[in-house]
Design an enzyme around this catalytic site. Structure first.
Site, PDB file in Angstrom:
ATOM      1  CE1 TYR A 132       4.427   3.368 -34.941  1.00  0.00           C
ATOM      2  CE2 TYR A 132       2.497   2.148 -35.683  1.00  0.00           C
ATOM      3  CZ  TYR A 132       3.706   2.758 -35.949  1.00  0.00           C
ATOM      4  OH  TYR A 132       4.176   2.772 -37.234  1.00  0.00           O
TER       5      TYR A 132
ATOM      6  CG  PHE B 259      -3.013  -0.150 -45.015  1.00  0.00           C
ATOM      7  CD1 PHE B 259      -2.839   1.203 -45.331  1.00  0.00           C
ATOM      8  CD2 PHE B 259      -4.216  -0.534 -44.478  1.00  0.00           C
ATOM      9  CE1 PHE B 259      -3.863   2.140 -45.127  1.00  0.00           C
ATOM     10  CE2 PHE B 259      -5.245   0.386 -44.278  1.00  0.00           C
ATOM     11  CZ  PHE B 259      -5.065   1.722 -44.605  1.00  0.00           C
TER      12      PHE B 259
ATOM     13  N   GLY C  62      -6.885  -5.374 -29.335  1.00  0.00           N
ATOM     14  CA  GLY C  62      -6.748  -4.195 -30.198  1.00  0.00           C
ATOM     15  C   GLY C  62      -6.606  -4.508 -31.676  1.00  0.00           C
TER      16      GLY C  62
HETATM   17  N1  UFG Z   1      -0.924 -12.568 -36.290  1.00  0.00           N
HETATM   18  C1  UFG Z   1      -1.151 -13.877 -35.908  1.00  0.00           C
HETATM   19  N2  UFG Z   1      -0.125 -14.546 -35.321  1.00  0.00           N
HETATM   20  C2  UFG Z   1       1.098 -13.985 -35.077  1.00  0.00           C
HETATM   21  C3  UFG Z   1       1.313 -12.649 -35.482  1.00  0.00           C
HETATM   22  C4  UFG Z   1       0.282 -11.968 -36.092  1.00  0.00           C
HETATM   23  O1  UFG Z   1      -2.237 -14.434 -36.064  1.00  0.00           O
HETATM   24  O2  UFG Z   1       1.965 -14.669 -34.520  1.00  0.00           O
HETATM   25  C5  UFG Z   1      -2.014 -11.848 -36.952  1.00  0.00           C
HETATM   26  C6  UFG Z   1      -2.413 -10.594 -36.229  1.00  0.00           C
HETATM   27  O3  UFG Z   1      -3.366 -10.878 -35.237  1.00  0.00           O
HETATM   28  C7  UFG Z   1      -2.961  -9.750 -37.373  1.00  0.00           C
HETATM   29  C8  UFG Z   1      -2.126 -10.181 -38.584  1.00  0.00           C
HETATM   30  O4  UFG Z   1      -1.544 -11.417 -38.204  1.00  0.00           O
HETATM   31  O5  UFG Z   1      -4.283 -10.080 -37.600  1.00  0.00           O
HETATM   32  C9  UFG Z   1      -1.024  -9.208 -38.919  1.00  0.00           C
HETATM   33  O6  UFG Z   1      -0.297  -8.926 -37.730  1.00  0.00           O
HETATM   34  P1  UFG Z   1       1.052  -8.067 -37.720  1.00  0.00           P
HETATM   35  O7  UFG Z   1       1.511  -8.001 -36.289  1.00  0.00           O
HETATM   36  O8  UFG Z   1       1.993  -8.583 -38.733  1.00  0.00           O
HETATM   37  O9  UFG Z   1       0.561  -6.651 -38.223  1.00  0.00           O
HETATM   38  P2  UFG Z   1      -0.574  -5.684 -37.644  1.00  0.00           P
HETATM   39  O10 UFG Z   1      -1.679  -5.699 -38.652  1.00  0.00           O
HETATM   40  O11 UFG Z   1      -0.925  -5.967 -36.259  1.00  0.00           O
HETATM   41  O12 UFG Z   1       0.228  -4.326 -37.585  1.00  0.00           O
HETATM   42  C10 UFG Z   1       0.469  -3.559 -38.719  1.00  0.00           C
HETATM   43  C11 UFG Z   1       1.804  -2.813 -38.552  1.00  0.00           C
HETATM   44  C12 UFG Z   1       1.734  -1.842 -37.402  1.00  0.00           C
HETATM   45  C13 UFG Z   1       0.558  -0.960 -37.569  1.00  0.00           C
HETATM   46  C14 UFG Z   1      -0.703  -1.769 -37.737  1.00  0.00           C
HETATM   47  C15 UFG Z   1      -1.899  -0.923 -38.025  1.00  0.00           C
HETATM   48  O13 UFG Z   1       2.826  -3.730 -38.348  1.00  0.00           O
HETATM   49  O14 UFG Z   1       2.907  -1.058 -37.394  1.00  0.00           O
HETATM   50  O15 UFG Z   1      -0.569  -2.655 -38.837  1.00  0.00           O
HETATM   51  O16 UFG Z   1      -2.997  -1.473 -37.411  1.00  0.00           O
HETATM   52  F1  UFG Z   1       0.421  -0.175 -36.482  1.00  0.00           F
END
Ligand code: UFG
Length: 330
Positions: free
Chosen positions: A141, A169, A284
């Site tokens: 992505y 972010f 990741g």
């Molecule tokens: N998390 C949990 N439990 C869950 C869901 C998420 O502990 O059920 C944690 C994840 O591990 C992470 C944090 O919550 O540490 C935030 O997770 P999200 O999935 O909400 O968001 P991300 O940080 O993974 O992803 C965001 C955007 C993506 C983008 C990314 C950049 O949603 O589009 O940041 O790294 F690519």
């Protein structure tokens, strides 16, 4: 002249359309409705159902409407899916943007603002992250979003089309009216998943990893309200309209919260107990992602209005409580 919002039925796109209409702009929305919702489109926007990979359909729209600038959200955006089906991401994100830019060049439309992502950086070397830090995406992505940025750069050199890439972010929250908000299927984002517990749709929240080098061992993220992101798109388009140069900007609050801190905030906002279950880390996931948005503040004059996590989660809760099934009637 109207502003064309591609992907204007999606989460960030629909909020941007609301802000544009509130600001008195004339708005045209195009969306294939594969992940977006017709009900999310502001009633005052002119809507076209089309796929940006369809050159004839994009050409027809640009011939029919007088478009002064484009805001482009039409892309696939799930990190996990991008790893299992990378070619879908190349096809939709890069293929779609190629067709869009070809049509824009052919029709003399020379300004575009589009969604990029913090995932363009990959594992950060330091926080807060600035725009000139190393970009080394760890998922497909982020790779396709970074490639979209580069595609814009080469297109500018050849055809003079100027662009602003906005690296978000963690987008979250909902419109304060609670008429539109976040609705993904499947939902993978932290705040909507947390709120499924007080909404009676989930027993507990899985916390992915509690052994990261952070203050409580859970991952730190920079949560930014979707309406603040929306404002930044309008400011970026205005910057290009004033003759401003192409550029890349981070958009975040500059403050990081751990997963446990977000859950505690949701407990306070909703008044519900939210049980948690510790799970292994998700592949990741970087330990910390926090933006420096100093450049967007300096050059675009952007000031996020929602700087309290409580307010942000409060708007998300108003939306999810009143729309437990999102835009779908069940
Ligand atoms: N998390 C949990 N439990 C869950 C869901 C998420 O502990 O059920 C944690 C994840 O591990 C992470 C944090 O919550 O540490 C935030 O997770 P999200 O999935 O909400 O968001 P991300 O940080 O993974 O992803 C965001 C955007 C993506 C983008 C990314 C950049 O949603 O589009 O940041 O790294 F690519």
């Amino acid at each position: 002249m109207a502003i064309l919002v591609l992907g204007g039925a999606g989460y960030i796109g629909s909020h941007t359309v609301y802000e544009l209409i509130d600001a008195g702009r004339d708005v045209v929305v195009a969306d294939n409705l594969l992940t977006g919702f017709r009900a999310a489109v502001h009633p005052k926007a002119r809507f076209y159902r089309l796929d940006i990979r369809d050159r004839a359909a994009v050409d027809a729209l640009l011939e029919r409407e007088e478009i002064g600038g484009v805001i482009h959200f039409a892309a696939s955006s799930q990190v996990g899916e991008s790893m299992s089906d990378p070619l879908k991401y190349y096809d939709n994100n890069l293929g779609g943007t190629t067709v869009l830019l070809q049509s824009m060049v052919a029709h003399g439309i020379d300004k575009i603002v589009f969604s990029s992502t913090a995932a363009a950086y990959g594992e950060p070397e330091r926080v807060p992250i600035t725009e000139d830090d190393k970009t080394a995406p760890t998922n497909c992505y982020g790779e396709t979003k970074l490639a979209m940025e580069k595609m814009m750069g080469w297109t500018e050199r050849a055809h003079g089309l100027r662009y602003v890439a906005l690296r978000y972010f963690n987008a979250c929250g909902a419109h304060p009216s609670a008429t539109i908000g976040e609705a993904h299927d499947p939902e993978t984002h932290l705040i909507p998943l947390i709120l499924q517990v007080p909404n009676g749709q989930r027993d507990r929240l899985s916390v992915f990893g509690d052994d990261y080098p952070t203050r409580d061992g859970t991952c730190v993220r920079d949560y930014i309200h979707v309406c603040d992101l929306a404002q930044a798109h309008i400011l970026a388009l205005d910057h290009l309209s004033r003759g401003g140069q192409s550029d890349v900007f981070n958009l975040g609050n500059g403050v990081g919260y751990t997963v446990m801190e977000v859950i505690d905030t949701a407990r306070r906002v909703t008044g519900h107990a939210i049980p948690t279950q510790m799970c292994p880390p998700r592949a990741g996931d970087p330990a910390q992602l926090v933006a420096s948005s100093a450049k967007a503040k300096r050059i675009l004059g952007w000031t996020p209005r929602y700087d309290s996590l409580e307010d942000i989660v409060g708007t998300a809760w108003s939306w999810h409580k009143s729309h437990p099934h999102g835009f779908e009637e069940k």
